[in-house]
Design a protein around this motif. Structure first.
Motif, PDB file in Angstrom:
ATOM      1  N   VAL A   1     -23.443   0.800 -18.344  1.00 18.87           N
ATOM      2  CA  VAL A   1     -22.959   1.177 -19.669  1.00 18.87           C
ATOM      3  C   VAL A   1     -23.398   2.614 -19.948  1.00 18.87           C
ATOM      4  O   VAL A   1     -24.536   2.991 -19.657  1.00 18.87           O
ATOM      5  CB  VAL A   1     -23.525   0.222 -20.747  1.00 18.87           C
ATOM      6  N   LEU A   2     -22.501   3.415 -20.493  1.00 23.82           N
ATOM      7  CA  LEU A   2     -22.822   4.790 -20.878  1.00 23.82           C
ATOM      8  C   LEU A   2     -22.834   4.884 -22.396  1.00 23.82           C
ATOM      9  O   LEU A   2     -21.850   4.546 -23.061  1.00 23.82           O
ATOM     10  CB  LEU A   2     -21.790   5.768 -20.306  1.00 23.82           C
ATOM     11  N   ILE A   3     -23.971   5.342 -22.932  1.00 19.48           N
ATOM     12  CA  ILE A   3     -24.131   5.495 -24.374  1.00 19.48           C
ATOM     13  C   ILE A   3     -24.255   6.974 -24.715  1.00 19.48           C
ATOM     14  O   ILE A   3     -25.051   7.702 -24.113  1.00 19.48           O
ATOM     15  CB  ILE A   3     -25.370   4.731 -24.884  1.00 19.48           C
ATOM     16  N   LYS A   4     -23.416   7.418 -25.663  1.00 20.51           N
ATOM     17  CA  LYS A   4     -23.490   8.782 -26.182  1.00 20.51           C
ATOM     18  C   LYS A   4     -23.748   8.698 -27.679  1.00 20.51           C
ATOM     19  O   LYS A   4     -22.918   8.169 -28.422  1.00 20.51           O
ATOM     20  CB  LYS A   4     -22.188   9.538 -25.917  1.00 20.51           C
ATOM     21  N   GLY A   5     -24.887   9.185 -28.117  1.00 20.01           N
ATOM     22  CA  GLY A   5     -25.234   9.056 -29.521  1.00 20.01           C
ATOM     23  C   GLY A   5     -25.394   7.595 -29.883  1.00 20.01           C
ATOM     24  O   GLY A   5     -26.189   6.869 -29.286  1.00 20.01           O
ATOM     25  N   ASN A   6     -24.589   7.135 -30.841  1.00 20.29           N
ATOM     26  CA  ASN A   6     -24.651   5.740 -31.275  1.00 20.29           C
ATOM     27  C   ASN A   6     -23.468   4.926 -30.751  1.00 20.29           C
ATOM     28  O   ASN A   6     -23.224   3.819 -31.234  1.00 20.29           O
ATOM     29  CB  ASN A   6     -24.676   5.671 -32.810  1.00 20.29           C
ATOM     30  N   ILE A   7     -22.756   5.470 -29.784  1.00 17.75           N
ATOM     31  CA  ILE A   7     -21.518   4.860 -29.301  1.00 17.75           C
ATOM     32  C   ILE A   7     -21.658   4.387 -27.846  1.00 17.75           C
ATOM     33  O   ILE A   7     -22.176   5.108 -26.993  1.00 17.75           O
ATOM     34  CB  ILE A   7     -20.341   5.853 -29.380  1.00 17.75           C
ATOM     35  N   VAL A   8     -21.192   3.159 -27.592  1.00 14.53           N
ATOM     36  CA  VAL A   8     -21.015   2.709 -26.214  1.00 14.53           C
ATOM     37  C   VAL A   8     -19.715   3.339 -25.729  1.00 14.53           C
ATOM     38  O   VAL A   8     -18.621   2.906 -26.108  1.00 14.53           O
ATOM     39  CB  VAL A   8     -20.944   1.172 -26.108  1.00 14.53           C
ATOM     40  N   GLU A   9     -19.835   4.390 -24.957  1.00 13.20           N
ATOM     41  CA  GLU A   9     -18.675   5.158 -24.522  1.00 13.20           C
ATOM     42  C   GLU A   9     -17.822   4.365 -23.520  1.00 13.20           C
ATOM     43  O   GLU A   9     -16.608   4.310 -23.626  1.00 13.20           O
ATOM     44  CB  GLU A   9     -19.148   6.468 -23.869  1.00 13.20           C
ATOM     45  N   SER A  10     -18.480   3.758 -22.544  1.00 15.29           N
ATOM     46  CA  SER A  10     -17.757   3.042 -21.494  1.00 15.29           C
ATOM     47  C   SER A  10     -18.679   2.057 -20.799  1.00 15.29           C
ATOM     48  O   SER A  10     -19.906   2.107 -20.948  1.00 15.29           O
ATOM     49  CB  SER A  10     -17.167   4.027 -20.473  1.00 15.29           C
ATOM     50  N   ALA A  11     -18.069   1.148 -20.033  1.00 15.02           N
ATOM     51  CA  ALA A  11     -18.821   0.141 -19.278  1.00 15.02           C
ATOM     52  C   ALA A  11     -18.239   0.049 -17.874  1.00 15.02           C
ATOM     53  O   ALA A  11     -17.177   0.608 -17.596  1.00 15.02           O
ATOM     54  CB  ALA A  11     -18.760  -1.209 -19.976  1.00 15.02           C
ATOM     55  N   ALA A  12     -18.950  -0.647 -16.994  1.00 14.82           N
ATOM     56  CA  ALA A  12     -18.534  -0.815 -15.590  1.00 14.82           C
ATOM     57  C   ALA A  12     -18.422   0.531 -14.876  1.00 14.82           C
ATOM     58  O   ALA A  12     -17.591   0.713 -13.988  1.00 14.82           O
ATOM     59  CB  ALA A  12     -17.218  -1.584 -15.496  1.00 14.82           C
ATOM     60  N   ASN A  13     -19.259   1.480 -15.283  1.00 16.25           N
ATOM     61  CA  ASN A  13     -19.286   2.776 -14.615  1.00 16.25           C
ATOM     62  C   ASN A  13     -20.047   2.675 -13.295  1.00 16.25           C
ATOM     63  O   ASN A  13     -21.020   1.920 -13.177  1.00 16.25           O
ATOM     64  CB  ASN A  13     -19.974   3.816 -15.508  1.00 16.25           C
ATOM     65  N   VAL A  14     -19.618   3.446 -12.312  1.00 15.96           N
ATOM     66  CA  VAL A  14     -20.295   3.479 -11.010  1.00 15.96           C
ATOM     67  C   VAL A  14     -21.114   4.766 -10.936  1.00 15.96           C
ATOM     68  O   VAL A  14     -20.577   5.866 -11.088  1.00 15.96           O
ATOM     69  CB  VAL A  14     -19.282   3.422  -9.851  1.00 15.96           C
ATOM     70  N   LEU A  15     -22.411   4.623 -10.684  1.00 16.43           N
ATOM     71  CA  LEU A  15     -23.320   5.756 -10.658  1.00 16.43           C
ATOM     72  C   LEU A  15     -23.634   6.175  -9.219  1.00 16.43           C
ATOM     73  O   LEU A  15     -23.538   5.366  -8.300  1.00 16.43           O
ATOM     74  CB  LEU A  15     -24.636   5.402 -11.364  1.00 16.43           C
ATOM     75  N   PRO A  16     -24.032   7.435  -9.025  1.00 15.33           N
ATOM     76  CA  PRO A  16     -24.476   7.850  -7.686  1.00 15.33           C
ATOM     77  C   PRO A  16     -25.761   7.129  -7.315  1.00 15.33           C
ATOM     78  O   PRO A  16     -26.647   6.952  -8.159  1.00 15.33           O
ATOM     79  CB  PRO A  16     -24.711   9.361  -7.846  1.00 15.33           C
ATOM     80  N   LEU A  17     -25.868   6.674  -6.063  1.00 15.11           N
ATOM     81  CA  LEU A  17     -27.027   5.904  -5.631  1.00 15.11           C
ATOM     82  C   LEU A  17     -28.095   6.799  -5.013  1.00 15.11           C
ATOM     83  O   LEU A  17     -27.787   7.752  -4.299  1.00 15.11           O
ATOM     84  CB  LEU A  17     -26.620   4.848  -4.606  1.00 15.11           C
ATOM     85  N   LYS A  18     -29.331   6.468  -5.307  1.00 17.00           N
ATOM     86  CA  LYS A  18     -30.451   7.108  -4.632  1.00 17.00           C
ATOM     87  C   LYS A  18     -30.423   6.707  -3.161  1.00 17.00           C
ATOM     88  O   LYS A  18     -30.223   5.547  -2.814  1.00 17.00           O
ATOM     89  CB  LYS A  18     -31.756   6.626  -5.267  1.00 17.00           C
ATOM     90  N   LYS A  19     -30.608   7.673  -2.264  1.00 17.27           N
ATOM     91  CA  LYS A  19     -30.628   7.366  -0.845  1.00 17.27           C
ATOM     92  C   LYS A  19     -31.826   6.483  -0.508  1.00 17.27           C
ATOM     93  O   LYS A  19     -32.906   6.640  -1.062  1.00 17.27           O
ATOM     94  CB  LYS A  19     -30.686   8.658  -0.029  1.00 17.27           C
ATOM     95  N   ILE A  20     -31.618   5.562   0.414  1.00 15.00           N
ATOM     96  CA  ILE A  20     -32.688   4.649   0.805  1.00 15.00           C
ATOM     97  C   ILE A  20     -33.712   5.391   1.673  1.00 15.00           C
ATOM     98  O   ILE A  20     -33.354   6.112   2.597  1.00 15.00           O
ATOM     99  CB  ILE A  20     -32.126   3.441   1.583  1.00 15.00           C
ATOM    100  N   ASN A  21     -34.995   5.205   1.326  1.00 13.79           N
ATOM    101  CA  ASN A  21     -36.071   5.740   2.152  1.00 13.79           C
ATOM    102  C   ASN A  21     -37.196   4.707   2.216  1.00 13.79           C
ATOM    103  O   ASN A  21     -37.049   3.586   1.729  1.00 13.79           O
ATOM    104  CB  ASN A  21     -36.579   7.085   1.600  1.00 13.79           C
TER     105      ASN A  21
END
Length: 211
Positions: A135-155
């Protein structure tokens, strides 16, 4: 949206007290170190546990400080993640600060609604088509959901982390966003910021504003 939450938060008092006790404990160990009749190993284990507790309180305190500048809905976020934590419902919530997040993610479903506990709880309810993304929140608003984020590389240090935690670390590495994660396996809540993950103390609610 700015306020003096950091000056009045009861967690600040708890953090100060914890640090003072830790200093006293360290000084005590330093004093008895030269005494052959005492071994400090057991006490060092206690010190490690105290440090983990203090880190958790500090994470909760600074989360409140940071969020209060960018959203008025921290109490709603706190209610929602605690509810999801109690049910072991996984969640991933990104709160935008100064860095625009949309260009950094694969955008999901537009929501455009005010942040409420019920909305967040319903989004992350197992079986909801939106529950696997962020979920992406901007200010007091739920802007969007089901967003795909960049993943941290496995180490070596993060190879045991799940996808949600790697995504939280990934977006926090490339932005100044605050990211809340609820583990589906343990129910534990974490904060990702500046590419690092910190535990959140959920035993005491964070109060934003004078008490």
């Amino acid at each position: 949206m700015e306020n003096n939450a950091c000056d009045f938060s009861p967690l600040k008092v708890q953090l100060e007290t914890g640090l003072q006790h830790l200093i006293q404990l360290l000084q005590t160990n330093l004093t008895i170190l030269g005494n052959e009749n005492y071994c400090v190993l057991g006490s060092l284990e206690d010190i490690k546990e105290r440090l983990i507790e203090i880190e958790s309180v500090a994470s909760s305190y600074y989360l409140g400080c940071y969020l209060s500048q960018y959203t008025d809905t921290y109490e709603y976020l706190s209610d929602a993640v605690n509810y999801l934590s109690n049910l072991n419902h996984g969640a991933l919530i990104v709160v935008e600060r100064q860095t625009p997040i949309t260009p950094l993610i694969q955008k999901g479903t537009e929501i455009g609604a005010l942040v409420t506990p019920k909305l967040l709880e319903s989004i992350f309810y197992p079986g909801n088509p939106l529950h696997d993304g962020a979920v992406l929140i901007k200010g007091n608003i739920v802007e969007s959901a089901a967003n795909v984020l960049p993943l941290k590389k496995i180490n070596k240090t993060n190879k045991k982390l799940g996808t949600r935690h790697r995504a939280a670390l990934g977006i926090s590495e490339v932005s100044d966003a605050l990211v809340l994660v609820v583990s589906e396996e343990t129910g534990k809540i974490s904060l990702a910021i500046d590419g690092k993950l910190y535990p959140i103390n959920t035993n005491q609610p964070i109060v934003l504003g004078p008490v």
